[in-house]
Every structure is written in structure tokens, then in C-alpha cells.
Design an enzyme around this catalytic site. Structure first.
Site, PDB file in Angstrom:
ATOM      1  N   SER B 279      21.579   1.693 -26.327  1.00  0.00           N
ATOM      2  CA  SER B 279      21.814   0.266 -26.123  1.00  0.00           C
ATOM      3  C   SER B 279      23.282   0.056 -25.805  1.00  0.00           C
ATOM      4  O   SER B 279      24.131   0.879 -26.164  1.00  0.00           O
ATOM      5  CB  SER B 279      21.429  -0.484 -27.404  1.00  0.00           C
ATOM      6  OG  SER B 279      22.209  -1.647 -27.572  1.00  0.00           O
ATOM      7  N   ARG B 319      -4.130  -5.697  17.024  1.00  0.00           N
ATOM      8  CA  ARG B 319      -2.948  -5.421  16.168  1.00  0.00           C
ATOM      9  C   ARG B 319      -2.610  -6.743  15.508  1.00  0.00           C
ATOM     10  O   ARG B 319      -2.521  -7.769  16.187  1.00  0.00           O
ATOM     11  CB  ARG B 319      -1.763  -4.872  16.963  1.00  0.00           C
ATOM     12  CG  ARG B 319      -0.567  -4.443  16.050  1.00  0.00           C
ATOM     13  CD  ARG B 319       0.419  -3.501  16.743  1.00  0.00           C
ATOM     14  NE  ARG B 319      -0.338  -2.406  17.334  1.00  0.00           N
ATOM     15  CZ  ARG B 319      -0.376  -2.121  18.647  1.00  0.00           C
ATOM     16  NH1 ARG B 319       0.380  -2.795  19.479  1.00  0.00           N
ATOM     17  NH2 ARG B 319      -1.144  -1.161  19.100  1.00  0.00           N
TER      18      ARG B 319
END
Lengths: 414, 414, 414, 414
Positions: B279, B319
Site C-alpha cells: 500500500s 462491409r
């Protein structure tokens, strides 16, 4: 840093890049140091005027690699910064980050980046509002076919369509402003109690309490204070919802353009620019690529926003066990994509080509269909059928355009 | 290239990076050139043995920026490659990409990257299977509390829990193998008809037809041929579903570790490593950070997979108008995250600390609750209540472990 | 029970309704009772031949309301069933559910429903495959414009488009068959150890072990046995991914129909039926409503599938604390919507109107654009430019159609 | 109508049921009829005071089945209503729906339902705020372990945790109020121009214009007017985002309860109620079932909200081709689930059992770990180490609680 897989991403500039995140984390630490000094907790020597330049170049890759051990980039960044401060700014190095926790630094840094990011989006929205205001005014009487469920319905005007596009963007503008203004600094310490800074104040006879310390630091960063929100993530979801509301509005107009720019319809065309919309094999191609790319962003934003809501609801304990960690990449991706789409939309609208001739010819050829409702209603009230003209069946289009333009002008205030 | 916002991302190495995508696009072009030459369409001089080294260093950023105009990175890449081939390999430059379309190059390049990515995941799964096989065997008789809806239920063994974790991973292994083996090359030309290469074959009296040309190119790339799938995107969704099935399995076991490593339970602990789990402010902290990061990946994978299904269903025309463009970034992110999580899971499992003493003590102290079902059933059939012992209430745990281990050993073949 | 908010939902018939779920839960309990009797655990009197009719009508609402207390509908159902068996079938009432847990009953009942649901989808897919096979054959030479990014590209045939639609459906068929065949019964007892049934076997000197008991019960239900999968949810996600793959394929073709049925294009039209596609105010309207409704399902399926993956990865402990509870409604909604969309797609394809005249006229008028690639390639190889005809620029369309039709005929076996 | 697959759904009462939707559609038609009469368009005889009772019972199933033909339930409903009005209210039957389109009726009806639904949620939030205010005050000094990343961090108080839960709920309250107040009526006619009503006004010399007609109808329904939003769906997404913000907040606190009610921690317990939390086989079980069910709702809400954003961005043309149709079921499901979770959360909080003894004992036993930061900081400033006591390391907890309570009291005004 542009993303090869997200064409147009360079438009987002340095918003929410790795380098910018590092700079923002340094800004947060600098503001906190300054607050500690001002409160008399840390000595004046601990202040560093421009932490970023003092620290010098930082390789985001190094930080990224080391970030895994603690699960976030703050820990390795602090290590590196302390090393670099050790010789010339030992007090700054000693006092750096005292009283904070990683989440304070990272959340506030992300907020700083989001604040600028939303600001850019809002500026581009101003351009969009301006372009759409012009289109709505200019094409107030440009009659075109209304289409519902893909089929011809009744006549509308292109001005009304532009005003409707604007309507959605104004909704987004409201929410973006609100979300930006409610982005607070995060200063809560290890578990949201501010116990660390409180202790430091007490042991050093510092001035004020830890909340006032946090307010000072927030103020230096130009952010409002809020109770710690380490586990109450509305500031993040509010931004992501608002960004998504914006892409909703742009994606919808892009999809309209994609339909209306089909060669069989050809009522709209994207602004021409040399080289844009080309194909790798078909030399004739001019694809509506801005709309394609805007729509792409709109199709993905909702998923990102949902991810951030999921993170919010999984914010267990005083710091979540994985949910928090999903936020950083998600909000940055959403933020960059939104700036890019904002810029593309502004460009699209500024140069949109409206083929009023095509619109008129279609209305003429489809006239009888477009007036079917009119005939039906006239027949219903027994009116003679001699004024069937699409340009006379536009209802309150003008009034609706005016209402939306008025909202745009009034700044979208609620 | 590691992602600062996704700690641990460097574990994915160069999988699916921008640089690798460029290399893969070059590989596709090289294979196609070779096929053109072999069919007698292009002259032998058009062949380039190692296109990547001939072309030299390419800045992904340049390509990325230019990609916006055509909406994909293939067009600028081809321009740059043609320039560089012009002097020393003019025939290669002339014939480059002839008969292909951008989607052929990009889809096949993405497939190459995914193929390797899934391969890496499968190797790491082998390590996981090995570790879990060991845990299941070793802890076959390690009794612990079963928990349902967070509360103590009946006894299980840790070996059974490990076998259940394995069960989920074997499901993913099946699907990953299948999805990888069904990743085909994409060669369809401008609209999926292979008209371009067919014409070239015809005009040059080339050998074979365009499908055989495509098969040759696919074969050089080590990929199966398939009818063009430019608008049938199952090859992509099959991979993303399978990757998500893997993160499902790992996320679930990570969440189990996160519960069982809580200090009040402490039956499991992550492998210790200096500096890990720290931490920025609490010196005592050893967070279960591997599990946190694995779980993070698992929380985000479903959203990515859903995005790819949405792209699949929006594949309109020959497409798509935006949906295709959402795939590239989404699948690359999912792929990298999955490799990272695979490596973290393998490491977690290889060094998982099992505190059998804690398990035993809990079973002893919670004995009467854990045996409530046993007592109830014994009472139901009128049995005397003198053999109430958690170690005697494990049912078919051994047989279930064996069934899962057998599946692991048999290679998960179906 | 049709859903007012999901028009067409009645097509799903009684699949996955509340009433059917209750029946399926009764079937599971009946099969388990029978297995207990066959193993000699329970007396022959405990057997009930048709539990559903013996128990009589059950109000799903009563069960639904009572379900909240325990968090699932099994507990109140068992209470009601025991009450009703008390007088005439006391042994059945006594032995009901002994050795099982709620999740066994509910998971296996859901599997039974899904098994039938996927079966229905597969039957409707057979119809779709048949219709598409016909369209691909019949329109093998029907030239039309290929479209990419919304703009005209090169010529294709409608037969090829139909074959591509089929391609996607065959991918889904593979996965649906596989997913259905791998749907196992769930019999694991309180925490997946089968401790309860093992104890009953031991105390009553029953035949075999608990796994064989589970196999007998599974077999009666026509389902394969599997190690308990109470926390390994691949059987569910495999079905939901496969259902989504199906809606992907249908949604894509529906979106094609929606484009091609626009009045300005009008190359396709939905099958006409009196009253269909009407408007509440525009008398002329014939909306392509089947496609609209199919697309609707396709837009929502990915989200449901993602939800089930999330449930899978949140399957903590030996029964999850909320994730499992999200599955029931999600999978049922997805299943019903998929059957509905399957039926609508089958109807759409069976009656799809193809306007070959419109297709031909567009190809003629857009000829020069559609042949731009051809001219470019011919020029590239220095060929004379005298055979520019869209019908001669179809490349390997025939071979690709054949490959897909062959796959359809061969049953899609892998 | 309770949903068997969503235990607790009966708590949502008749919110957003099929029957209620039909009633709301009738209300919309009634208000429109009244506006037509008031403007002098329709004769006074066309008014019907209580359309619902005049029309009589309507079977939602009939409407649902017929809804498929036109793709929405309005068309069959109008047919049925006209039939029933024909004899006794011929003018009402004739004038019904004149000038509207299906989307007007359906959108406005959905808005009416949402308005009440959000109202109910807000009432239940009042109860939650009240309960949490009490908990925050009462446990202001109840020290417990803060937990980050699952591990013990520094001390907090349970009052602070309750205040943080409240913090998230107040964020949701703001947004829910705002979203509800901005839910407008939808009156736009066939394509958002109000051409139909404008024509009717003109042909009948009616008073005012179509916008004023729409304002009158909206006013009768208690809703604000807005420009038509048939393709600008922010009113819907604003509600769904706000509902999700609420489930985010409840899901987070439920997950906290699920952790803290684990038997090894046992600091919290759900309110006891006979029969709740039971198991079908384990007689001892008391599962935290309210939290399980609340969390379930929270895990699913983000996906629903994302679906509605997708619908918003796909709102092409003047009425969307499928996207709109996905909204009805999604928002209704989300709405009902949220009311249910609101009620469950209110009940959970009202009866939450806080075991202060357990909290204290853990703090005592884990004291040295919980004070590691304090020792570290004290050492840093060279303070003597004689006041290490968790109850003295709570920082600004009180001030933060006060800030949040003040916000609660001030009505969450911004």
C-alpha cells in the site's frame, strides 16, 4: 500517442494519455504538499513549485510494469519521485503523499483529466450547436421525405431534422456541464476517514482540520471538495453517462447521414477532403468515413458506461477488490473516443453537403405517398381535396425548430 | 508497450500491439504476393523474402494518424510500403495488395495475432491445469466448510474446490482450442467475390482460380481457408466468447481466493513475493493483488464479448458502416487482458498457500452447523445419530474429483 | 403468455414460461424420486407416475410471491407439492427432493426448458437453411450491386448474398447443436458433494453410489450426467453464446433487408400479408416489420449473453450470492426472444420478394462505378478495355456459393 | 403479476405491467380526445370521461398477439377500442387517436408508467435515507475495522460506513428527481411535425396551433411538453441511468452486508423474519437473502441501461427500424426490478442488525494492524508512541458524517 486500432484517435490529443495521467498525479501530489505546508504541517522547504519539471522525464512504461505489484501506478511513481527529490528537495521527498492513499492520488488525477476532457467535448459541442443552428435556420423550408421504419412517411424539412439532431446534443450538453461541475477531488486517506492527515495536523500543531486541508488542496486543483467518494462512484458514472449521452446524439445523426448519403438517396454528402473516404482497391470510392467513425464510437460507448456502473456497484468495503481497477482504462478509453467523435462530428456538420435538389425531386416523385395521411385526415373531416402539397403539410415544424433553437441560445439552462 | 491503466499488462508481451499488427499486415501482404507469383500472375521479381526487414522500421503513430482518412490502417501502410519498395523492389511494389481489399489484410492480420494470443493462453492453461491437478490430488481429503449464499453449508474438501475450478478451466480449454483452430484467413477482395484476383488470373493466364490462390496464401500463413467471412463474423465472436469463458473460470476462482484470503477466514493466501500487495500508506498491507487483477479482467471481458456480437449483427452490406471498425480495438484489448490474466492465474495457482489448519479449525468449530443436513436426513430415515463427523459427510467428492481429473488428463477432447 | 412489450413473443409458445418451468421442476423431482426408488433408497410407494397431474394445477403467482423468502421458487413449490401429496401419496411426499438442493431442481429444470428451446430454434434453422439454399441456387446469376461502407463497390450476385447469410446461420447451427448436446443435468446436493444422497444410500443399504443415482435420474430426463456445475456455468453460457450467434446471423440479414427494402432501393421486399406492416395513422404504410422485429432481438441478445458470463464469473463459494439469481430471467428472456426471431426469420426468408429487375437496372445505371476496380486492374496489367461488364466481374462467386451450400448439405458437421 | 424468475418482483406491484400499460395508453388517448374537443376540433360528444371504464376489460394477451403485425400494441388496441365505442360513443370512436401516431401513444404511456415508478422509488429512498440517517447518527462512535482490497486497513466507524452508503443514495436521489421531472409527453404525429393535428385545426377552424394542443394534452396528463423526442431519446436514458445509479448504491451496500454477514465476520445481520433465508435441504440456514436479491438487481441494471443507450443512438430516420422496439421491454424490466430492490433495501436498512460487540472485539484483536499507518506516521514526525488506540484514529469521520447528513436533510439540493 494515437491508437492504430481506433483511426482518428489522434484528435483526442494528449487527453487521458499515460503521460498526462502521470502529470496529473504529480499535480495532485504537488497540491497536497502545498496544503500541508500552508497548514503548517510540513515545513516550507517541502514545497516544490513545479513538481513535474523538478522530477523530470518519467517513462510511463517503467511505471506501468512496476504497477502490477501493488495493483496501481501510484506506488512506483512515488518511489521514483522520492528518489529524484532526495538530493535537492529532501523535505519534499519526505513529505510527499503523507496522509494520502493511492486512491486519493489516482482518483483525483483521473478527475483532472476528465475535467479537461469534458471541457474539450463541450467546446466542440459549441461548434456543433453553431453549425446545427445554421442548418436548422437555413433549411427551415427545405422539404424532404420523412421516413419511419425505413419507409416514406410524411414530409418534414431538413431544418427540422437538423433541429432534432441539435435537440439530442443539447440534452447531452446539459448533462456534460453538470457532470463536469460535480467532479470532486478525492481526499480520504487510507479508508476515507482522513485519519492520516488529522494525525499529522495534531502532532504538528497544524492549522485547521483535515477537511479544511483537503479543501485547500482541492481548491488549488480547481476542483470542488466532497466527502470522500472512494466507494460512492457517482462522479465517475455521471461523467460516463453524460459522455454516452453525447455519443448517442452524434451516433444517431451519423446513422442518418449514412442512410441519406447512400447513392440511391444521396440527399446528404460528407464534406469532401482530398484522400478521405478512399479504398485500398476501388479508385472511385468516396466513403462517408466521418460518419462511419462517429457511429463506431456510439456503438461502443454504452458498453463502457455499463462497465463503470458495474464498478460502482461492486465497490465493496472501503476499497474494492477489482472493480475500482476496471475504471481507469474504461473511462480513459471512453473519454478519448468521445473527444475524437466530438471533433469528427463538428467537422461533419460544418461541411455537410445538403442536396436540396435531390430532396425536392424525391418529394415530388413520392408525393402521393407522403400525402397519404393528409388525404386520409382531410377525407375524415370531409374537406375537399384540392390542396395536397407536401410544402403545406409541415405542421408545427417551424415552431418546433424555434423551440429547439431557443433552447440552444439560452445556453441549455434548465 | 504496457498499459499504465492496466497493471500487469506487460505480461501480454507483444501480443496484439500496434507494432505486431503492422508486422502481421506485412506477413499477409507477403503471403499474397508469394501466391500471386506462384500462380504466375505476378513475375518472380515481385517476391520479397522478408517483407518486414526489407521495408524497415515503421512508426505505428504515422500509420495511426493517416488511418483516419480511409478509416483503417491498411491504406497508409500500403502507401508507405510501396514507397519503400519503389527503388529496390519495384515489381513487389507494383504487385503489392493487387486483388485484395483492406479488410482482407486487416482481418487476416488480426487472425494471425489472435492465433498466437490464444496459443499463449492455452499454454498458460496447461500450467493452470497442472497446478490444479496437483491441488485436487493433494487436498483430496482436506476438509473445509462449504459455503452457499455466503453462509456455512455442508463440508467439502479443498481438493473438490480445486477440481471445480479446474472444471471451469477445462470448459474454456475446449472452446479456446476449437475457436483457434477455426480462425480462417480472410481473402475475398472488394466485396467478397474474389473478382479482382480472378481477373488478374484471367488476364495473365495464371494457374488455378482465385479460391486456390487464396488457399495458397492462407496455407503460407498457417491458416485454414474459408469462404470470405467479411460479413459473417463468427470466427471473431467464437474467439471472444472462448476468451470470456476462460476469464469466467479464472474470475470465479479469484473471487473464491478473495473471500478465503480475508483475514477473518484466512484459509488461502496468495503466493508471497517481496513488494507485492503493498500500500502507499499502510506498511503492513499484503493485499491479494493477483486475485484483484484477475477478477478485474473477468469483470470486463463479458462487455467486450458483447461488443463483438453487436459488431457481428451490424455487419450490413458487403462491409459494415462502423461495426467492423469497433472490432479491432475490442478484440485486441480482450486478447491482451486475457493473456495477462492467464499468466496471473497460473502464478496464483502455482504458489497458492492453503492453510489446512485454519480449514480444520473452522470445520471443528462450525461442526454442528455443517452437519445440520446430515442430522436431518439421518433423522428422516430414523438412523441413530452417533456418526456425525464432517469427514464422513463428503459424499461423492472423490468420484467427482476423479471425473474432472480424468477429463483433464484426456486432454479435454470431446 | 405473450409479452405485450415484445410483439411476436407468442411465437415462442410455451417455451420457458412460468408454467413450463413449474412443470419442468416437477419432472426433475419425479425423476429423482424414481431414481431413489430404483436404488432401493425409497420405497416403491414413493414413486408417482405423473407427478404433474397428481399434483394438479399450480398457480405460478403463488409460487412467485412465496419465492422471495428463500430467494428461489423451489422451496415454496416443494411445500405445496408435499401438501398435495400428503393424503394420497404420503411416501412420495416424504421422499420428495430428499438429497437434492434447490439449485439441483432449478438448474436441471432450466436445462430441460433450454433443451427444448434450442431444439425449436434448430428446427426453424432447418427451414431457414432450406429457404436460403433455394435463394442461393436460384439467384446464383442475379447480379446486383455490392455495397461497402454504404457505397457501391463491385458487382455481386444475390445468390452470393444469400449464401453469405447462410454462412452465418451455419456457424450458429454448429454451436447450437454443440451447446444443446452438452447441457447436463445438475445433481450435486447442498454443496456439490452429493453427500445427502450418499448418506441416504448408506443408511438404507441402497444400490450403487450417489453418482450412479444421479446418472439414473439424468438418464430419465434424457440429459447427460456431468460433475456438478453449480459454480462452473459453462453449460449456460455456451447456450447463450450460441443463441446470440444465431441472432447475430439473423440480425445481419434483417439489417440487409431493411436497407434493400428502402423505397429508394427496393431490391427486396418482405412477404406480404394482410394487415402486416401497417401504421396507426398512415394508410399507405407497409413497413418491413419482420426485419424490424428480428433486428430488435439481435440488438438485445449480446447484452443478455454478457449478463450470463458475468453471472458465471461471480459464482463464488459453493453457491453464488446473487449472480446465480440473475441467470433465470436472463436466459429465459434470451431463449424466448430467440425462438421468436427464428420463426420470424424463417417466415421472412420463405417469402422474401427479390426484385431482380430493380437489381439489374441499378447495376446498369451504376455500371461505371461498379467496374472501377476492374478497369483499374485491367489497366494495371495493360489489358485492353473492351470487356467491362458487371456480369463478367463476379470472380469466384459460384465457387463460394458452392462451398457454403456444400457445408449446408453436409449438416454442418465439423 | 409476479415474475417467477425474479423472486420479490411482486413488490413492484402493478408498476409497468401489461395491464397498466394498456391503462396508460387509454389515458393518453383520453387526454388527446379532450384536447381535440377543447380546441374545437372534435365535437363535445367525442369526449369520454373515463375511457378505461367505458371500454371495459381488455385482455393484454389479445393485444400482445395482434401487436406483431404492426410491430406495436397501439394499433390493435385502437381497433378494439373503436369497436367498443362504436355503439354508445360513436364520436369518440371516430375521433380517437386522430392526429397522433403509435409512437405518441406508446411513448407517452411509458412515460406515465415511468413517472409513477420513479415516484415509488423516491418514496422508498426516503425510507432508506431515514434509516441510514439513524444508523449514521447512532453508530457515529461504533468503531470497526476498515477494509481495503479485502484486508484490514485502518479503523472506521459503522456510522461512517452508513453515511457512505447514504452518500451514494443521495447521488441517486438527485438524478432520479431530475430525470422524473424531465419526462415529457410525446406528441409529434407521424414524423414529428404535428402535421396531422395542424391540418385538423385548420380544417375545423380549431383554436390555437398544434403545439398548444399538445401542451393541453400533456398538461392533462401532468407531464411537461417538449419538442417531439421520437428520435432524441434522452428522456428515457436519463431515467435508466438514474435508476441504475440507484441500484449501484444499493448493490454496493448489499455487497457490504454480504461480506459483513459472513459467519466468520458476523458484524451485520439481516433483519430476521420467519421463513426467510431458508434452504430446501439445510434446516439451519439463514441466508442474507435480501442482500442477495438486491445485489442481483444491481448486477443486471447496467446492462439494461446500456441497451437503452444503444437504442438511443440507433434512432435513425424519423422512427427507428428496431431500436425503438427494444426500449419497451428493457425499461419496464429495469423499472420493476428497481422498485423491488428499493423496497428490499428499505426493509434491509430498517431492520439491519449491527453487532457492535463483534466489531469491537475484531478491532481489539486486529488493533496492531489497524494502527500500522498511525505508528508509521507518528514515527515519521518523531512523535512518542503512547497513544495508539483505534478509537483515537478516526480522523474526520464525524465531520464527514455531518456533511453527508446535512446533504440528506437539505433535500439533496444541488
Amino acid at each position: 500517442m494515437a491508437d492504430l486500432r481506433w483511426p482518428g484517435d489522434h484528435r483526442a490529443g494528449d487527453h487521458l494519455t499515460d503521460a498526462e495521467l502521470i502529470r496529473d498525479m504529480l499535480r495532485v501530489e504537488e497540491a497536497w504538499l502545498a496544503a500541508l505546508v500552508r497548514a503548517g504541517v510540513a515545513p516550507a522547504l517541502a514545497i516544490v513549485d513545479d513538481l513535474e519539471s523538478v522530477v523530470g522525464a518519467i517513462d510511463p512504461q517503467d511505471i506501468a510494469v512496476q504497477a502490477e505489484a501493488g495493483g496501481n501506478p501510484v506506488i512506483p511513481l512515488l518511489g521514483l519521485v522520492r528518489d529524484r527529490l532526495a538530493d535537492d528537495h529532501p523535505e519534499a521527498g519526505r513529505w510527499l503523499h503523507r496522509g494520502l492513499t493511492s486512491q486519493d492520488t489516482l482518483d483525483t488525477a483521473i478527475v483532472l483529466g476528465l475535467h479537461r476532457c469534458v471541457g474539450s467535448v463541450l467546446e466542440l459541442i459549441d461548434d456543433q450547436v453553431s453549425a446545427l443552428t445554421g442548418l436548422a435556420e437555413h433549411h427551415r423550408s427545405t422539404v424532404m421525405a420523412g421516413r419511419t421504419l425505413t419507409q416514406h412517411a410524411v414530409p418534414i424539412t431538413f431544418g427540422l431534422k437538423a433541429a432534432q439532431w441539435l435537440h439530442g446534443i443539447l440534452d447531452a450538453r446539459d448533462d456534460l456541464r453538470d457532470a463536469r461541475d460535480r467532479l470532486p477531488a478525492q481526499f480520504g486517506g487510507a479508508a476515507g476517514t482522513l485519519a492520516g492527515p488529522s494525525l499529522l495536523l495534531q502532532l504538528t500543531d497544524g492549522a485547521g482540520d483535515a477537511v479544511s486541508l483537503a479543501r485547500v488542496a482541492a481548491d488549488r486543483l480547481g476542483l470542488p471538495w466532497s466527502p470522500p467518494w472512494h466507494t460512492s462512484r457517482a462522479p465517475i458514472t455521471r461523467v460516463s453517462d453524460a459522455l454516452t449521452r453525447a455519443t448517442d446524439a452524434w451516433g444517431r445523426l451519423a446513422r442518418d447521414v449514412l442512410v441519406l448519403a447512400r447513392p440511391e438517396i444521396a440527399e446528404l454528402a460528407e464534406p469532401a477532403e482530398a484522400g478521405r473516404g478512399g479504398s485500398s482497391t476501388m479508385p472511385h470510392k468516396v466513403n462517408p468515413i466521418l460518419s462511419v467513425l462517429i457511429r463506431r464510437a456510439a456503438l461502443t460507448a454504452p458498453g463502457h458506461a455499463a462497465q463503470l456502473h458495474l464498478a460502482a456497484t461492486e465497490s465493496v468495503d472501503e476499497r474494492a477488490d477489482g472493480a475500482w481497477h476496471t475504471e481507469w482504462s474504461t473511462i480513459a478509453t471512453l473519454g478519448r473516443h468521445t473527444v475524437t467523435a466530438a471533433a469528427q462530428t463538428a467537422e461533419l456538420l460544418a461541411g455537410l453537403h445538403v442536396d436540396t435538389g435531390r430532396m425536392t425531386r424525391l418529394v415530388e416523385s413520392a408525393g402521393s405517398i407522403l400525402l397519404a395521411e393528409q388525404r386520409s385526415l382531410a377525407g375524415f373531416v370531409g374537406a375537399a381535396g384540392d390542396d395536397f402539397d407536401p410544402t403545406h403539410y409541415l405542421g408545427s415544424s417551424d415552431a418546433i425548430i424555434d423551440a429547439i433553437l431557443e433552447r440552444a441560445r439560452s445556453g441549455g439552462s434548465r
